[in-house]
Design a protein around this motif. Structure first.
Motif, short mmCIF file in Angstrom:
data_model
loop_
_atom_site.label_atom_id
_atom_site.label_comp_id
_atom_site.label_asym_id
_atom_site.label_seq_id
_atom_site.Cartn_x
_atom_site.Cartn_y
_atom_site.Cartn_z
N THR A 67 0.82 -1.22 0.00
CA THR A 67 0.00 0.00 0.00
C THR A 67 0.85 1.27 0.00
N THR A 81 -8.46 6.42 0.39
CA THR A 81 -8.27 4.99 0.58
C THR A 81 -8.61 4.20 -0.67
N SER A 82 -9.64 4.62 -1.38
CA SER A 82 -10.03 3.90 -2.60
C SER A 82 -8.93 3.98 -3.66
N THR A 85 -6.06 1.70 -2.64
CA THR A 85 -6.43 0.31 -2.95
C THR A 85 -6.24 0.01 -4.43
N ALA A 86 -6.70 0.93 -5.28
CA ALA A 86 -6.56 0.72 -6.72
C ALA A 86 -5.10 0.65 -7.13
#
Length: 410
Positions: A67, A81-82, A85-86
Motif C-alpha cells: 500500500t 483509501t479507494s 487500494t486501486a
C-alpha cells in the motif's frame, strides 16, 4: 486452465540442496503439486512440455509494503483509501509478474486486500499481513512533522493504513490484539529509529523491555510471532532477547548480536535494495534531506551486515522494503546481495527460507507433493547466474500461482 495437468521434460531446481534434477515430471491437481515422478512414468491428460527448461518454486519477498504507493509518507499528503487500494492492486500484479508468488507485508495491507487476491478480484501474490505496524509516540511509525502538536485524537492515527501508535504495556497489548482481530498473520513493531521518519535518529532505541515482552507474549498466545524494524546491534539484541522472531534490516549488527540471533533461531531480513534505490533516486522523487542524511549511514554497512550474519550462521530471508515509484527495483536485491552471498544461498533466501518465515514450510518454496503449485519456468539456470532472476521479461517463461498460469510463453 484445467485443474489437472502435467509438466514434463524439465530440470527441477531443488532449492535446499542447490542443484538441478533432470528427468522429472510434475503433476498438478487443484492448485497443489500431486506428484513428482520420473519422466518415464506414464502420463495422461493435459501435458506441458517445458523443453528442458528450469522449473523452480515461486519467489517469496518477506518485506514489502504493497500500500506504499508513493514515496513520501509524510502526513497531510494522504491519498483517498479507494485510490490507494486501486494503486495497490497494480503494485501487487507487478510483483507477481516479477515472479513473487508470495509476499509478507510489513505494514499497510489489510484483510480486505488479502481476500481480494484470494477471491481473484485482484491479481497478485499470496499475502501474509500484519495490518498496521505498531510504533511508540515519536517512533519510526510516527510520521507527524516535528512542528505538529500532540492531539489525543491522533494517538492512533493511520497513514494509508501503514502504522498506528501505542504507548505503555496496556496499550501495546490492546493494539496487538486489535491487529490480530483485524486478521493479521503476524505482528510488526518499530523497535529502533528509521530512515523514512524524521524525528528519530537511527540509534534511537524504541519501546521498553516490558513493552517488547508484551508484544511477544500477545503474539505467542495467538500462535504467531513478532517482526521488528531494527538497525543497531543493541536494538537487535533487545528484540531477540525478548523473543522477536524476525529482524528487519539489521544493517548495524555486530558479531555477538549475530551469534545471539543464530543461537535463538531468529531470522534476519535484509533490505539492501531500498537504500540503494533511494540513494540513486530519492532526492529527485522528493525524499526529505533529513532522511537522505540518515540513509548514508545504513547504506554504507549493508554488505557488512550480510557478511557478519553469514559467518554467524543466521538464516537470512529475502526482503525489499520499497516504496512508491521504487517498487520496480524489487529484484535488484539479488544483484546487491550477490556481492557477498552465493547463488544457491540467494535462491534459498527467496524460497525455502521465506517459507519458513511465513510459517508455510513444505507448502511454499519447494516443489514437492503437497506443496502449493507456485512455480516459475526459466530458460537458464539461476544457480549459475543469479541475474537470470533479475530480468523476468527476458528469462521467466511461465509463472504459475496455485496451479494457474499467470504468464505462459511456452
Amino acid at each position: 486452465m484445467k485443474n489437472s495437468y502435467w509438466l514434463t521434460n524439465l530440470r527441477l531446481l531443488d532449492c535446499r540442496a542447490g542443484r538441478l534434477i533432470a528427468g522429472k515430471s510434475v503433476h498438478i491437481r487443484d492448485g497443489v503439486i500431486d506428484e513428482v515422478v520420473e519422466d518415464a512414468h506414464p502420463v495422461t491428460g493435459a501435458v506441458f512440455d517445458l523443453g528442458n527448461r528450469v522449473l523452480m518454486p515461486g519467489l517469496i519477498d518477506c518485506h514489502v509494503h504493497v500500500t506504499a504507493v508513493k514515496l513520501n509518507l509524510a502526513p497531510g499528503k494522504e491519498l483517498p483509501t479507494s485510490l490507494v487500494t486501486a494503486r495497490s492492486s497494480r503494485v501487487m500484479r507487478e510483483m507477481l509478474l516479477r515472479g513473487f508468488t508470495s509476499v509478507r507485508d510489513a505494514g499497510g495491507a489489510d484483510l480486505g486486500l488479502k481476500r481480494a487476491v484470494e477471491e481473484g478480484l485482484f491479481q497478485g501474490p499470496r499475502l501474509f499481513i500484519c495490518g498496521r505496524a505498531i510504533s511508540q509516540t515519536g517512533g519510526h511509525g510516527d510520521f507527524r512533522a516535528q512542528i505538529d502538536q500532540p492531539n489525543v485524537h491522533e494517538m492512533e492515527h493511520t497513514l494509508n493504513g501503514i502504522g498506528r501508535i501505542a504507548d505503555g504495556v496496556p496499550e501495546v497489548r490492546r493494539a496487538t490484539r486489535d491487529e490480530l482481530r483485524l486478521g493479521a498473520d503476524h505482528v510488526k513493531i518499530m523497535a529502533s529509529g528509521g530512515v523514512a521518519s524524521v524525528a528519530d535518529p537511527i540509534d534511537f532505541l524504541q519501546y521498553s523491555d516490558e513493552e517488547l515482552a508484551a508484544f511477544v507474549d500477545e503474539a505467542r498466545r495467538a500462535r504467531t510471532y513478532v517482526m521488528a524494524h531494527t538497525y543497531t546491534a543493541d536494538a537487535v539484541e533487545r528484540c531477540v532477547r525478548a523473543g522477536v522472531r524476525t529482524i528487519e534490516h539489521g544493517n548495524l549488527i555486530d558479531k555477538p548480536t549475530a551469534e545471539l540471533m543464530a543461537a535463538r533461531g531468529a531470522y534476519l531480513v535484509p533490505t539492501l535494495v531500498t537504500y540503494d534505490a533511494l540513494a540513486r533516486e530519492g532526492r529527485n522523487l522528493g525524499f526529505s534531506e533529513v532522511s537522505l542524511s540518515k540513509l548514508e549511514r545504513v547504506l554504507a554497512v549493508g554488505s557488512d551486515s550480510l557478511r557478519i550474519a553469514q559467518a554467524a550462521g543466521v538464516k537470512m530471508a529475502y526482503g525489499s522494503d520499497l516504496l512508491g515509484e521504487l517498487h520496480r527495483c524489487q529484484l535488484d536485491e539479488f544483484r546487491l546481495r550477490s556481492a557477498v552471498l552465493s547463488a544457491p544461498e540467494l535462491i534459498r533466501s527467496a524460497t525455502s527460507l521465506g517459507a519458513e518465515v511465513v510459517g508455510m514450510e513444505g507448502k511454499l518454496g519447494v516443489i514437492a507433493p503437497g506443496a502449493y503449485a507456485d512455480m516459475l519456468v526459466l530458460d537458464e539456470n539461476p544457480l549459475e547466474d543469479i541475474n537470470v532472476l533479475t530480468d523476468p521479461t527476458k528469462n521467466i517463461r511461465a509463472i504459475i500461482k496455485h496451479g494457474e498460469f499467470v504468464k505462459r510463453e511456452i
